[in-house]
Scaffold this active site. Structure first.
Site, mmCIF file in Angstrom:
data_model
loop_
_atom_site.group_PDB
_atom_site.id
_atom_site.type_symbol
_atom_site.label_atom_id
_atom_site.label_comp_id
_atom_site.label_asym_id
_atom_site.label_seq_id
_atom_site.Cartn_x
_atom_site.Cartn_y
_atom_site.Cartn_z
ATOM 1 N N GLY A 158 0.886 -1.194 -0.036
ATOM 2 C CA GLY A 158 0.106 -0.114 0.283
ATOM 3 C C GLY A 158 0.883 1.130 -0.141
ATOM 4 C CG HIS A 182 -40.601 8.894 -14.291
ATOM 5 N ND1 HIS A 182 -39.738 10.118 -14.692
ATOM 6 C CD2 HIS A 182 -41.706 9.209 -13.749
ATOM 7 C CE1 HIS A 182 -40.377 11.166 -14.047
ATOM 8 N NE2 HIS A 182 -41.625 10.641 -13.611
HETATM 9 C C1 LIG Z 1 -8.518 8.884 3.459
HETATM 10 C C2 LIG Z 1 -8.581 8.132 2.269
HETATM 11 C C3 LIG Z 1 -10.028 7.779 1.693
HETATM 12 C C4 LIG Z 1 -9.682 7.025 0.548
HETATM 13 N N1 LIG Z 1 -11.113 6.773 0.117
HETATM 14 C C5 LIG Z 1 -11.416 6.063 -0.952
HETATM 15 C C6 LIG Z 1 -12.473 5.746 -1.631
HETATM 16 O O1 LIG Z 1 -13.558 6.469 -1.441
HETATM 17 N N2 LIG Z 1 -12.674 4.972 -2.784
HETATM 18 C C7 LIG Z 1 -11.456 4.267 -3.042
HETATM 19 O O2 LIG Z 1 -11.631 3.517 -4.093
HETATM 20 N N3 LIG Z 1 -10.361 4.418 -2.480
HETATM 21 C C8 LIG Z 1 -10.038 5.355 -1.559
HETATM 22 N N4 LIG Z 1 -8.896 5.466 -0.907
HETATM 23 C C9 LIG Z 1 -7.745 4.630 -1.499
HETATM 24 C C10 LIG Z 1 -7.463 3.404 -0.877
HETATM 25 O O3 LIG Z 1 -7.811 3.271 0.361
HETATM 26 C C11 LIG Z 1 -6.526 2.712 -1.235
HETATM 27 O O4 LIG Z 1 -6.304 2.891 -2.662
HETATM 28 C C12 LIG Z 1 -6.395 1.218 -0.978
HETATM 29 O O5 LIG Z 1 -6.675 1.081 0.444
HETATM 30 C C13 LIG Z 1 -4.902 0.632 -1.615
HETATM 31 O O6 LIG Z 1 -4.960 -0.632 -1.127
HETATM 32 P P1 LIG Z 1 -3.750 -1.648 -0.930
HETATM 33 O O7 LIG Z 1 -4.176 -2.909 -0.528
HETATM 34 O O8 LIG Z 1 -2.692 -1.389 -2.155
HETATM 35 O O9 LIG Z 1 -3.064 -1.004 0.265
HETATM 36 P P2 LIG Z 1 -3.474 -0.473 1.884
HETATM 37 O O10 LIG Z 1 -4.882 -0.386 1.996
HETATM 38 O O11 LIG Z 1 -2.561 0.921 2.040
HETATM 39 O O12 LIG Z 1 -2.769 -1.539 2.911
HETATM 40 C C14 LIG Z 1 -1.628 -2.121 2.556
HETATM 41 C C15 LIG Z 1 -1.277 -2.652 4.025
HETATM 42 O O13 LIG Z 1 0.078 -3.288 3.857
HETATM 43 C C16 LIG Z 1 0.550 -3.187 5.201
HETATM 44 N N5 LIG Z 1 2.028 -3.150 5.190
HETATM 45 C C17 LIG Z 1 2.886 -2.229 4.649
HETATM 46 N N6 LIG Z 1 4.298 -2.449 4.752
HETATM 47 C C18 LIG Z 1 4.255 -4.037 5.078
HETATM 48 C C19 LIG Z 1 5.100 -4.916 5.250
HETATM 49 N N7 LIG Z 1 6.636 -4.655 5.202
HETATM 50 N N8 LIG Z 1 4.762 -6.082 5.863
HETATM 51 C C20 LIG Z 1 3.379 -6.410 6.157
HETATM 52 N N9 LIG Z 1 2.332 -5.428 5.976
HETATM 53 C C21 LIG Z 1 2.824 -4.300 5.515
HETATM 54 C C22 LIG Z 1 -0.092 -2.058 5.796
HETATM 55 O O14 LIG Z 1 0.012 -1.605 7.039
HETATM 56 C C23 LIG Z 1 -1.390 -2.154 5.066
HETATM 57 O O15 LIG Z 1 -2.400 -2.405 6.212
HETATM 58 C C24 LIG Z 1 -8.762 6.489 0.243
HETATM 59 C C25 LIG Z 1 -7.556 6.532 0.958
HETATM 60 C C26 LIG Z 1 -7.211 7.369 1.880
HETATM 61 C C27 LIG Z 1 -6.126 7.710 2.543
#
Ligand SMILES: Cc1cc2nc3c(=O)[nH]c(=O)nc-3n(C[C@H](O)[C@H](O)[C@H](O)COP(=O)(O)OP(=O)(O)OC[C@H]3O[C@@H](n4cnc5c(N)ncnc54)[C@H](O)[C@@H]3O)c2cc1C
Ligand SMILES: NC(=O)c1ccc[n+]([C@@H]2O[C@H](COP(=O)([O-])OP(=O)(O)OC[C@H]3O[C@@H](n4cnc5c(N)ncnc54)[C@H](O)[C@@H]3O)[C@@H](O)[C@H]2O)c1
Length: 495
Positions: free
Chosen positions: A151, A457
């Site tokens: 993430g 509608h």
């Molecule tokens: C305030 C906010 C509002 C948002 N609203 C929306 C929305 O309305 N609609 C939408 O589509 N998107 C939204 N997003 C974006 C969306 O949340 C992200 O695009 C999505 O969460 C990305 O998913 P991910 O799995 O890539 O990463 P993340 O959700 O960031 O998860 C990654 C995880 O990996 C973990 N991690 C990191 N490094 C390590 C490691 N070395 N070992 C083990 N674990 C690790 C982290 O702790 C985290 O839990 C929003 C984001 C934010 C910040």
């Protein structure tokens, strides 16, 4: 002690990692899901779900406070702590669902198709080994395949230290103790505008929004950007267009914020809280990329191919999904990629990964939704297009709702084929409307393909129907009678 071995090891339990792990269960694989912090990542805690819970609550409050609807609520008050508790409850509910499923498929319960959740920091030792570092212990596990789904985190602002009390980023909002009296939000992208909407909906905080360009959500067309600005302002937000942050001075009882404007003048503001929301950067530091020979792009993301592999699919066993991938930072993109990797590894791919139909929903007042190309993107790519705009003021359902602020804007190709290229929708239910046009983009649909479909509608989606009819000069209400509410335009590159 023998080293544990899994078919698939996933680093990160956000939407990308969790969806990948769950899809692997369908293929009877053994999965280890490693999470360094909160289960669900930014998708649940400190991100998509918490901000949406807060938006929904603030919207209810704002509707309850309105005085234009023939009724008036008296004695309305709001307590930040209670809002916070409700938001945390929502996130916990989701986390417990995730945990329940993980427990259902935990190693002890199933021989194959099982999942093991381990809390700790995952780091590659080599291309088949990951080390998990937690407070109590460090262990190594082995895997055949790996997914990096770590993430992203808020991008820091140089020279501005996040103290998590008065100067915070999106992760600090949930930790505020009360509604600040005055706040400035630095960055007018989606996060900045969503929180400006939320705090102004509650009317407890004087909200300032810094927009260093002269357009909020700068990647969108001017009409949409102006619409969002105008609505934020009418909701009580002061937008500082073309302003750059010079400094934030921490005084004992307030923050002194110095803004420099493009025209040369400066302004000093006093606020209680500053929120930094200037984009997000991938979590790729210290995960041992150097031990597996993976480098990052100039922008700092991972370079992935059409199956999200970090190298040639035949020889590569390390994949990446979600915000680390450099694609749109959206929950749906993260889930799509996570699931796709698993299907590429263990199943049959039915279709190529397609990002052109991914919708973005923006939780402003009113909500805004976007899919496909906008005018800016068409012009950049030199694609000739036609664009029609149809105002919600002419849509009976919106009229009945007394919520006519909004529009549908559809772009089709001007090449004789009338292919649907994109849509922007603003107003009630915009987030639901967008899916029908997203589907057409997936199907490479044309105006002809969709005009047979009759919209019920009274529905907000009748705005789409009428907007499509505008292209062919067949709309019930005519641009000539309502030039401000119905528009049709064309563009082609200069030859
Ligand atoms: C305030 C906010 C509002 C948002 N609203 C929306 C929305 O309305 N609609 C939408 O589509 N998107 C939204 N997003 C974006 C969306 O949340 C992200 O695009 C999505 O969460 C990305 O998913 P991910 O799995 O890539 O990463 P993340 O959700 O960031 O998860 C990654 C995880 O990996 C973990 N991690 C990191 N490094 C390590 C490691 N070395 N070992 C083990 N674990 C690790 C982290 O702790 C985290 O839990 C929003 C984001 C934010 C910040
Ligand atoms: N509803 C949703 O889908 C949703 C909601 C929130 C976040 N997200 C995702 O999270 C990502 C991050 O959101 P975000 O709003 O932080 O980023 P963003 O890229 O949307 O916007 C960043 C904003 O900060 C401004 N900025 C950059 N550097 C600055 C500086 N030094 N000073 C002042 N302003 C500066 C930019 O001009 C831009 O307006 C988004 O790309 C989005 O994909 C999605």
């Amino acid at each position: 002690m023998s080293i544990e071995k899994y078919d698939l090891v996933v680093l990160g339990s956000g939407p990308a990692g969790f969806s990948a792990a769950m899809r692997a269960i369908d293929f009877n694989k053994s999965v280890c899901l490693i999470e360094a912090n909160h289960l669900g990542g930014a998708g649940i805690m400190n991100g998509a779900l918490t901000s949406k819970a807060m938006w929904e609550l603030s919207r209810d409050f704002s509707i309850a406070s309105s005085v234009m609807r023939g009724y008036r609520a008296s004695g309305l008050n709001v307590d930040y702590k209670k809002v916070q508790q409700t938001v945390i409850q929502a996130a916990k509910q989701k986390q417990l669902q995730m945990l329940s499923q993980i427990e259902t498929y935990s190693k002890t319960a199933e021989k194959c198709g099982n999942i093991t959740l381990k809390y700790g920091w995952g780091k590659f030792i080599d291309s088949h080994t990951v080390e998990i570092i937690s407070k109590d212990k460090t262990e190594q596990i082995k895997g055949d395949n790996f997914i990096i789904a770590t993430g992203s985190r808020p991008r820091p602002l140089p020279d501005v230290e996040i103290d998590n009390e008065r100067i915070i980023d999106s992760e600090g909002i949930i930790k505020l103790k009360e509604f600040p009296e005055r706040m400035i939000i630095i960055g007018s992208g989606i996060i900045g505008c969503e929180y400006a909407t939320i705090f102004s909906n509650y009317s407890q905080t004087e909200v300032h929004l810094l927009d260093r360009q002269h357009k909020v959500i700068p990647y969108e067309d001017d009409d949409l950007s102006n619409f969002v600005s105008k609505n934020l302002e009418s909701n009580g937000v002061t937008i500082h267009h073309t302003a750059n942050l010079r400094t934030i001075r921490k005084r004992p009882d307030f923050l002194e914020v110095v803004l420099d404007y493009q025209d040369g003048h400066s302004t000093v503001l006093e606020v209680d809280v500053a929120i930094v929301a200037i984009g997000r950067m991938p979590n790729l530091d210290n995960i041992g990329l150097e031990n597996v020979g993976i480098s990052t792009t100039n922008r700092g993301f991972l370079d992935i191919n059409e199956v999200c592999a970090t190298d040639n699919f035949q020889s590569c066993n390390i994949f990446a999904a979600g915000d680390v991938s450099g694609h749109a930072q959206l929950y749906s993109v993260a889930e799509l990629q996570g699931r796709y990797i698993v299907e590429a590894l263990y199943g049959n791919l039915e279709y190529p990964l397609d990002y052109s139909n991914m919708s973005t929903l923006m939780f402003f007042k009113p909500e805004v939704a976007a899919v496909g190309l906008n005018e800016k993107a068409c012009r950049k790519k030199g694609i000739p297009y036609k664009v029609a705009i149809y105002s919600n003021s002419l849509v009976n359902r919106a009229v009945a709702m007394r919520a006519t602020d909004g529009f549908v804007k559809i772009i089709v190709s001007d090449d004789g084929k009338d292919r649907i290229l994109g849509m922007r929708a603003a107003g009630p239910q915009a987030s639901t409307l967008i899916t029908s046009i997203a589907y057409q983009i997936t199907q490479k649909g044309t105006l002809k393909d969709i005009r047979q479909n009759v919209h019920p509608h009274p529905s907000i989606s009748e705005g789409i129907q009428e907007c499509l009819r505008v292209f062919e000069g067949k709309s019930i209400y005519k641009p000539k009678a309502f030039p401000d509410l119905i528009k049709l335009d064309t563009w082609k590159p200069e030859s």
